[in-house]
Design an enzyme around this catalytic site. Structure first.
Site, short mmCIF file in Angstrom:
data_model
loop_
_atom_site.label_atom_id
_atom_site.label_comp_id
_atom_site.label_asym_id
_atom_site.label_seq_id
_atom_site.Cartn_x
_atom_site.Cartn_y
_atom_site.Cartn_z
N HIS A 39 0.87 -1.23 -0.01
CA HIS A 39 0.12 -0.02 0.18
C HIS A 39 0.86 1.12 -0.08
O HIS A 39 0.48 2.35 -0.65
CB HIS A 39 -1.02 -0.06 1.18
CG HIS A 39 -1.88 -1.11 1.15
ND1 HIS A 39 -2.63 -1.80 2.05
CD2 HIS A 39 -2.72 -1.60 -0.38
CE1 HIS A 39 -3.57 -2.32 1.50
NE2 HIS A 39 -3.65 -2.42 0.23
N HIS A 62 -8.45 -7.70 -7.71
CA HIS A 62 -8.74 -8.53 -6.44
C HIS A 62 -8.86 -7.57 -5.60
O HIS A 62 -7.98 -7.28 -4.48
CB HIS A 62 -7.92 -9.44 -6.12
CG HIS A 62 -7.73 -10.65 -7.19
ND1 HIS A 62 -7.13 -10.64 -8.22
CD2 HIS A 62 -8.22 -11.76 -7.19
CE1 HIS A 62 -6.97 -11.57 -8.99
NE2 HIS A 62 -7.88 -12.47 -8.57
N SER A 118 -6.63 -1.24 -0.70
CA SER A 118 -6.26 -0.80 -1.79
C SER A 118 -7.61 0.20 -2.30
O SER A 118 -7.24 1.29 -2.66
CB SER A 118 -5.80 -1.38 -2.84
OG SER A 118 -6.51 -2.63 -3.15
N GLU A 139 -14.28 -7.93 -7.72
CA GLU A 139 -14.51 -8.83 -6.67
C GLU A 139 -15.27 -10.07 -6.97
O GLU A 139 -16.64 -9.55 -7.49
CB GLU A 139 -14.99 -8.07 -5.43
CG GLU A 139 -15.17 -8.89 -4.26
CD GLU A 139 -13.92 -9.84 -3.78
OE1 GLU A 139 -13.93 -11.00 -3.48
OE2 GLU A 139 -12.78 -9.30 -3.68
N ASP A 188 -14.66 -11.93 -12.67
CA ASP A 188 -13.31 -12.32 -12.70
C ASP A 188 -12.38 -11.17 -12.95
O ASP A 188 -12.33 -10.50 -14.13
CB ASP A 188 -13.07 -13.43 -13.67
CG ASP A 188 -11.69 -14.11 -13.79
OD1 ASP A 188 -10.80 -13.43 -13.62
OD2 ASP A 188 -11.66 -15.30 -13.71
N GLY A 189 -11.59 -10.78 -11.78
CA GLY A 189 -10.87 -9.42 -12.15
C GLY A 189 -9.59 -9.71 -13.07
O GLY A 189 -9.35 -8.65 -13.93
N ASP A 204 -3.68 -8.34 -7.37
CA ASP A 204 -3.33 -8.74 -6.13
C ASP A 204 -4.18 -10.15 -5.54
O ASP A 204 -4.95 -9.82 -4.86
CB ASP A 204 -3.63 -7.61 -5.01
CG ASP A 204 -3.38 -7.88 -3.61
OD1 ASP A 204 -2.60 -8.67 -3.25
OD2 ASP A 204 -3.82 -7.00 -2.89
#
Length: 272
Positions: free
Chosen positions: A18, A40, A97, A115, A140-141, A160
């Site tokens: 971060h 994600h 994030s 997400e 689906d990211g 991530d």
């Protein structure tokens, strides 16, 4: 390895990831509007006093961050964000994030957070409802990040994943490659745990094999990589890094290793 955002929120890996994410957002904003794409996203905001954070990893992460003195500016930037969402003091809440980016958005910027888990998506939507230029999206990211990145100019993409699936390393590398091939001005930051060198080296070889341009590897090893069942460190691999990324990564990784690591901890920043 199961790396759920809520279970590990506020740990040393979040500090590294971060702090560098905030710097990347600032660096991209310095040259124009930016769209941040988060593959994600998670819930966005985490209650460190709740059952979701029962691993207590935050005690060795954000709690030590906030108790530390003489924080360098890149670390202080994250500490200031933590303090802002805990106006009464302490570290009861930790910003993921989505919140960290949303709080930095200007009117011309956007945030898209993907997400897959429906209950978590609902929490993300609630967390972002204050910011009209920040959006939570289900699905689906990996796949959707490529589509979203193709629709904008020079996106900043954070990959991530939770590393619950055996193909997360492959999909992370391939998603980054697809995004940068389509737009050479894109920057993609991939977070990965450091468990053992064999797994990590295979991931780096896949990034290198994609031949999509320069990549900066920012590592903090908190303990020797001798137990592949433990997260012994973490890395942020930045494909097509902005100018100044290496210096920023050295500051953050050195601080995480020196302040949060065990005896023998070390930081490494290198080009892949």
């Amino acid at each position: 390895m199961n790396y759920r955002h809520s279970f590990h929120a506020g740990n040393f890996a979040d500090i590294l990831k971060h702090a560098l994410l905030l710097w990347l957002v600032q660096a991209r904003q310095a040259v124009g509007p930016v769209t941040v794409i988060d593959t994600h996203a998670g819930a966005g905001l985490y209650d460190l006093s709740g059952d979701g954070a029962r691993s207590r990893e935050a005690e060795a992460g954000v709690e030590r961050l906030m108790a530390s003195r003489d924080r360098p500016p890149l670390i202080e930037a994250l500490a200031s964000e933590v303090a802002a969402i805990n106006p009464g003091g302490g570290t009861a809440l930790y910003p993921g994030s989505p919140i960290l980016v949303a709080r930095r958005l200007r009117s011309e910027d956007r945030y898209l957070g993907f997400e897959m888990n429906p209950p978590v998506l609902g929490l993300l939507e609630q967390a972002l409802e204050t910011w009209p230029t920040a959006q939570a999206i289900g699905g689906d990211g990996y796949d959707q990040a490529v589509v979203a990145a193709n629709a904008v100019r020079a996106p900043l993409v954070l990959i991530d994943p939770p590393f619950e699936r055996p193909d997360d390393y492959v999909r992370s590398a391939d998603t980054a490659a697809a995004i940068v091939r389509a737009d050479r001005a894109a920057t993609v930051a991939i977070w990965t745990p450091l468990k053992d060198l064999e797994t990590f080296d295979g991931f780096i070889r896949r990034i290198e094999g994609a031949k999509v341009g320069p990549a900066l590897v920012a590592e903090a090893r908190l303990r020797p990589l001798t137990n592949p069942m433990k997260m012994n460190g973490c890395a942020l691999v930045i494909v097509n890094p902005p100018k100044g990324a290496e210096a920023a990564a050295r500051v953050v990784c050195d601080w995480v290793a020196n302040i949060l690591g065990e005896q023998g901890a070390r930081a490494e920043v290198w080009s892949a």
